[in-house]
Design a protein around this motif. Structure first.
Motif, PDB file in Angstrom:
ATOM      1  N   ILE A 170       0.351 -26.833  -7.214  1.00 33.09           N
ATOM      2  CA  ILE A 170       0.911 -27.011  -8.551  1.00 33.09           C
ATOM      3  C   ILE A 170       2.164 -26.149  -8.654  1.00 33.09           C
ATOM      4  O   ILE A 170       2.090 -24.928  -8.594  1.00 33.09           O
ATOM      5  CB  ILE A 170      -0.106 -26.614  -9.637  1.00 33.09           C
ATOM      6  N   THR A 171       3.300 -26.813  -8.795  1.00 37.51           N
ATOM      7  CA  THR A 171       4.565 -26.103  -8.901  1.00 37.51           C
ATOM      8  C   THR A 171       4.916 -25.874 -10.362  1.00 37.51           C
ATOM      9  O   THR A 171       4.340 -26.489 -11.261  1.00 37.51           O
ATOM     10  CB  THR A 171       5.700 -26.901  -8.242  1.00 37.51           C
ATOM     11  N   ARG A 172       5.900 -25.011 -10.588  1.00 39.48           N
ATOM     12  CA  ARG A 172       6.366 -24.783 -11.952  1.00 39.48           C
ATOM     13  C   ARG A 172       6.914 -26.065 -12.557  1.00 39.48           C
ATOM     14  O   ARG A 172       6.684 -26.357 -13.721  1.00 39.48           O
ATOM     15  CB  ARG A 172       7.450 -23.709 -11.957  1.00 39.48           C
ATOM     16  N   THR A 173       7.657 -26.823 -11.764  1.00 36.86           N
ATOM     17  CA  THR A 173       8.238 -28.056 -12.300  1.00 36.86           C
ATOM     18  C   THR A 173       7.164 -29.082 -12.628  1.00 36.86           C
ATOM     19  O   THR A 173       7.291 -29.807 -13.608  1.00 36.86           O
ATOM     20  CB  THR A 173       9.282 -28.660 -11.345  1.00 36.86           C
ATOM     21  N   SER A 174       6.090 -29.119 -11.846  1.00 39.13           N
ATOM     22  CA  SER A 174       5.018 -30.056 -12.185  1.00 39.13           C
ATOM     23  C   SER A 174       4.307 -29.614 -13.456  1.00 39.13           C
ATOM     24  O   SER A 174       3.892 -30.445 -14.267  1.00 39.13           O
ATOM     25  CB  SER A 174       4.031 -30.236 -11.028  1.00 39.13           C
ATOM     26  N   ARG A 175       4.176 -28.299 -13.664  1.00 40.37           N
ATOM     27  CA  ARG A 175       3.595 -27.791 -14.910  1.00 40.37           C
ATOM     28  C   ARG A 175       4.494 -28.152 -16.091  1.00 40.37           C
ATOM     29  O   ARG A 175       4.009 -28.559 -17.154  1.00 40.37           O
ATOM     30  CB  ARG A 175       3.420 -26.270 -14.852  1.00 40.37           C
ATOM     31  N   LEU A 176       5.817 -28.009 -15.917  1.00 41.40           N
ATOM     32  CA  LEU A 176       6.755 -28.366 -16.974  1.00 41.40           C
ATOM     33  C   LEU A 176       6.681 -29.852 -17.275  1.00 41.40           C
ATOM     34  O   LEU A 176       6.658 -30.262 -18.436  1.00 41.40           O
ATOM     35  CB  LEU A 176       8.181 -27.961 -16.581  1.00 41.40           C
ATOM     36  N   LEU A 177       6.617 -30.672 -16.247  1.00 42.77           N
ATOM     37  CA  LEU A 177       6.523 -32.117 -16.438  1.00 42.77           C
ATOM     38  C   LEU A 177       5.236 -32.482 -17.165  1.00 42.77           C
ATOM     39  O   LEU A 177       5.245 -33.311 -18.080  1.00 42.77           O
ATOM     40  CB  LEU A 177       6.606 -32.843 -15.095  1.00 42.77           C
ATOM     41  N   ASP A 178       4.134 -31.852 -16.814  1.00 42.37           N
ATOM     42  CA  ASP A 178       2.870 -32.097 -17.516  1.00 42.37           C
ATOM     43  C   ASP A 178       2.985 -31.699 -18.986  1.00 42.37           C
ATOM     44  O   ASP A 178       2.488 -32.403 -19.867  1.00 42.37           O
ATOM     45  CB  ASP A 178       1.716 -31.338 -16.862  1.00 42.37           C
ATOM     46  N   ASP A 179       3.657 -30.578 -19.257  1.00 39.33           N
ATOM     47  CA  ASP A 179       3.856 -30.140 -20.633  1.00 39.33           C
ATOM     48  C   ASP A 179       4.700 -31.161 -21.403  1.00 39.33           C
ATOM     49  O   ASP A 179       4.389 -31.500 -22.542  1.00 39.33           O
ATOM     50  CB  ASP A 179       4.530 -28.769 -20.658  1.00 39.33           C
ATOM     51  N   CYS A 181      10.582 -23.023 -18.256  1.00 40.44           N
ATOM     52  CA  CYS A 181      11.868 -23.646 -17.930  1.00 40.44           C
ATOM     53  C   CYS A 181      12.764 -22.659 -17.185  1.00 40.44           C
ATOM     54  O   CYS A 181      13.387 -23.005 -16.178  1.00 40.44           O
ATOM     55  CB  CYS A 181      12.589 -24.109 -19.198  1.00 40.44           C
ATOM     56  N   ARG A 182      12.826 -21.446 -17.676  1.00 39.40           N
ATOM     57  CA  ARG A 182      13.645 -20.410 -17.042  1.00 39.40           C
ATOM     58  C   ARG A 182      13.153 -20.106 -15.628  1.00 39.40           C
ATOM     59  O   ARG A 182      13.950 -19.922 -14.716  1.00 39.40           O
ATOM     60  CB  ARG A 182      13.637 -19.146 -17.891  1.00 39.40           C
ATOM     61  N   ALA A 183      11.839 -20.082 -15.450  1.00 37.14           N
ATOM     62  CA  ALA A 183      11.269 -19.839 -14.117  1.00 37.14           C
ATOM     63  C   ALA A 183      11.618 -20.979 -13.165  1.00 37.14           C
ATOM     64  O   ALA A 183      11.911 -20.736 -11.990  1.00 37.14           O
ATOM     65  CB  ALA A 183       9.755 -19.654 -14.211  1.00 37.14           C
TER      66      ALA A 183
END
Length: 118
Positions: free
Chosen positions: A4-13, A109-111
């Motif tokens: 689970i990457t940060r971008t996938s977490r952002l996309l899920d959000d 987002c910043r991360a």
């Protein structure tokens, strides 16, 4: 188990926010699941992380602009390249503004941007 990457977490959000905004509307189209993770290009397109990195490499350092480019890439992966246009840009600016107002989402987002320009 998948990574689970940060971008996938952002996309899920973002998906959850879109779903919540749609409410119970049956007429709203469903959001497709991307074939590749948010960090990998799909079908020869530029990944969201690469979009932010290229903009940073071109000399842009404004965090909001870099987040905007990242979110733009995520939205284009989700809704397709033909979703671009004036309406798309308006929605994109509203999404970035909403993310900026949520401290946890903005930190994510910043991360993601930090990871991209790493």
């Amino acid at each position: 188990m998948t990574d689970i990457t940060r971008t996938s977490r952002l996309l899920d959000d973002l998906r959850l926010r879109v779903k919540a905004d749609r409410g119970a509307s049956a007429a709203a189209p469903t959001v497709k699941t991307p074939a590749a993770s948010a960090g990998e290009p799909r079908g020869g397109s530029v990944s969201p992380l690469a979009r932010a990195r290229r903009l940073h490499d071109a000399g842009v350092s404004d965090e909001k602009v870099l987040v905007g480019r990242l979110v733009e890439g995520l939205m284009l992966e989700e809704f397709g390249e033909n979703a671009q246009g004036a309406d798309f840009q308006f929605v994109l600016s509203q999404v970035v503004q909403a993310l900026e107002q949520d401290a946890e989402a903005w930190a994510l987002c910043r991360a993601c941007v930090a990871e991209a320009i790493g």
